[in-house]
Design a protein around this motif. Sequence first.
Motif, mmCIF file in Angstrom:
data_model
loop_
_atom_site.group_PDB
_atom_site.id
_atom_site.type_symbol
_atom_site.label_atom_id
_atom_site.label_comp_id
_atom_site.label_asym_id
_atom_site.label_seq_id
_atom_site.Cartn_x
_atom_site.Cartn_y
_atom_site.Cartn_z
ATOM 1 N N VAL A 1 0.830 -1.204 0.000
ATOM 2 C CA VAL A 1 0.000 0.000 0.000
ATOM 3 C C VAL A 1 0.859 1.246 0.000
ATOM 4 O O VAL A 1 0.554 2.246 -0.667
ATOM 5 C CB VAL A 1 -0.942 -0.016 1.233
ATOM 6 N N GLN B 1 1.905 3.047 -3.331
ATOM 7 C CA GLN B 1 0.887 3.594 -4.225
ATOM 8 C C GLN B 1 0.771 5.100 -4.015
ATOM 9 O O GLN B 1 1.006 5.617 -2.926
ATOM 10 C CB GLN B 1 -0.474 2.930 -3.965
ATOM 11 N N LEU C 1 -4.935 5.727 -4.474
ATOM 12 C CA LEU C 1 -5.584 5.070 -3.339
ATOM 13 C C LEU C 1 -6.933 5.705 -3.021
ATOM 14 O O LEU C 1 -7.871 5.020 -2.632
ATOM 15 C CB LEU C 1 -4.674 5.123 -2.113
ATOM 16 N N VAL D 1 -5.702 0.156 3.299
ATOM 17 C CA VAL D 1 -5.781 1.306 2.388
ATOM 18 C C VAL D 1 -6.362 2.515 3.117
ATOM 19 O O VAL D 1 -5.830 3.637 3.044
ATOM 20 C CB VAL D 1 -6.636 0.954 1.154
#
Length: 677
Positions: free
Chosen positions: A128, A131, A136, A177
């Motif tokens: 994560v 990104q 996201l 996320v």
Amino acid sequence: MGGSVGSAVETTGTADSTGAAPVTVRMLGPLTVMRGDAPVTLPASRKVRGLFAYLALAPHAVTRSHLCELLWDVPNDPRGELRWSLSKIRRLIGEAGRIGSEGDTVSLELTGCHVDALQLDGIAQQGVAVQSLPALCRIADGFAGEFLDGFALDRSPAFNAWLVAQRRHYRGIQTGVLEHLVDHLGEAEAGRYLERWAALCPLGERVHARLLRMLARQQRVQEGKSHLDAVIRLFETEGLDSAPLRDVWREAMAQPPRPAPAQAIAVESPAAVVGVPTTPHHGSIAVMPFADESGAPRLRGGVADALVHDVITRLAKLRSLFVISQGSTFALHDRNIAPDEAGRLLNVDYVVSGSIRRSPGHLVVQVELAEVRTGRIVWADILSHSIDDAFLVLDEIGNRIVASVASEIETVERNRAILKAPNSLDAWEAHHRGLWHMYRFNKQDNDAAQRFFAQALTIDPTFARAYAGLSFTHFQNAFQGWTERRGEVDNALRAAGQGLMIDDRDPAAHLAMGRALWLRGSYDQTLRELETSVDLSPNFAMGHYTLGFVHSQAGDPETAIAAADQSRRLSPYDPLLFGMLGSRAMALMRLGRFDEAAAAGVTAASRPNAHAHIAGIATLALSFAGRLDEARNTLAGIRTTLPSYGLSHFLSAMQLAPDDQALFRKAARRIGMDDGE
């Protein structure tokens, strides 16, 4: 099988090669299929929809018999119903996908579709943190609930078990996320993701605490009171303690008001902004009860519970992690709290879960280690044993689980720490940053490791493991001859002694003292400390390795081989695997088993970060085995970086008895390694 995970991350809403509108499959929420902006009518049959979701996420082709068992409760014609269901799926996806059939297997390729669940898997695989925030945000805005929200099948227990597992899996990634966005967006923008996180994890104490603090900061008092009242009612219904959240709200309201910023500003981390370390923490772990899939009624105190109790006890003995007690994890399990949710409720970094399956004469244990924050599976394995002696089998499986869990967590924490700004590290992270450098086995990295261990101890002077690491860097300076020996021996002893004063039950502290005493030639005291380290924690691979190292030179070579082999069984991918193999080679040379010694030595020298003395072991073993050309080539390789390296350097590092020194000189003379010793 919806294409590769990596490709799923990059999939966009472009038309396929036929010019048709793009197809989007949404599984994070109620199952939805869109062609362009228009929803596609789903088949009325729930089993068709369940089959579609199962095949879309299957990593490989699935046998027809498995699909029949998964979805149909002994129908008259299961294969006929399967064929009918596949025909419905063909109409649903049209030209955007393809059903493959080879032999008795079925697969579903969705290469022309955007599948949100596959995209989320790709993000979890890549990480994560790597990104971009806008990407996201777009992904999180597409979360419409948990996986296949509201979907279930009657009389399909195998499918429903798969569905529960998938919901747990995707909820963990969704939570990762959302938490990342909350951590890295300004408060005005992060608020909506914080609320989505709370909706996704209604029993998560951490998310409710953050939401209450945000509402208090923004002077949204009535909203905060209403939210707290609702959460208290929910927690009481589930038998959970809401007192910590009451305290959070009381403390948050006592803080001076701070208006929300007019403009959201994304930052890397609070510590990076102010330039000071974050609050120290140590890694934490919960081991959940293992499911017994043997078909027998679930009874407390059976084989599964015994194994979990053993793993918890052994992990606690390592002293490197904060381990949640068995009472807490079993209580959550009894309320049917899933492992990932239990991890969040317990506020731990990692969760171990698994299952056992027994059959006559056989035991299979499936186990996985998950990172709670991201939902990522860090390690998983299937351990299969014949049951000749049930207690010995459980002991062996427990050894494997504990050693693997400890090793994998250390690797994850080292790799995470190396990516963070040095001034943002807490004590735990600084310690693991030090380990990353320490395992490079060169002077420059060893110096860097010393600095990070010292940083960890400045933050947390009670961190015994950091003292053990600091002692090892001084040991390396003396052993490798990088700095003046006497002062480094004193420093190694001093740091080890400080670690023991802090925690004399820590096996790493006794290991550090044993190594330092070995530098002084205090052989009997060395063995006492090293034996204490493995008595305290029989799963401590480094303790077994160091016992093998010491015995390989001045003790019993058979004991050295057994200890070195045990360390490799406990930690087969250890950064010091070259040392384990090198110790074995030294012991084998002393026993006159030269061919075996050469094999072990060559393997040791080929390992990453193997230092010059390991290559020296390989050189001498090859000479003993009569492989003189290979021995000379290995020696030449050492001398490309250390031109004057010879037997005197090797003997100054090792502690061999006079008879063994004479033995090694004979091997050195045969290949020109004897430099006057």
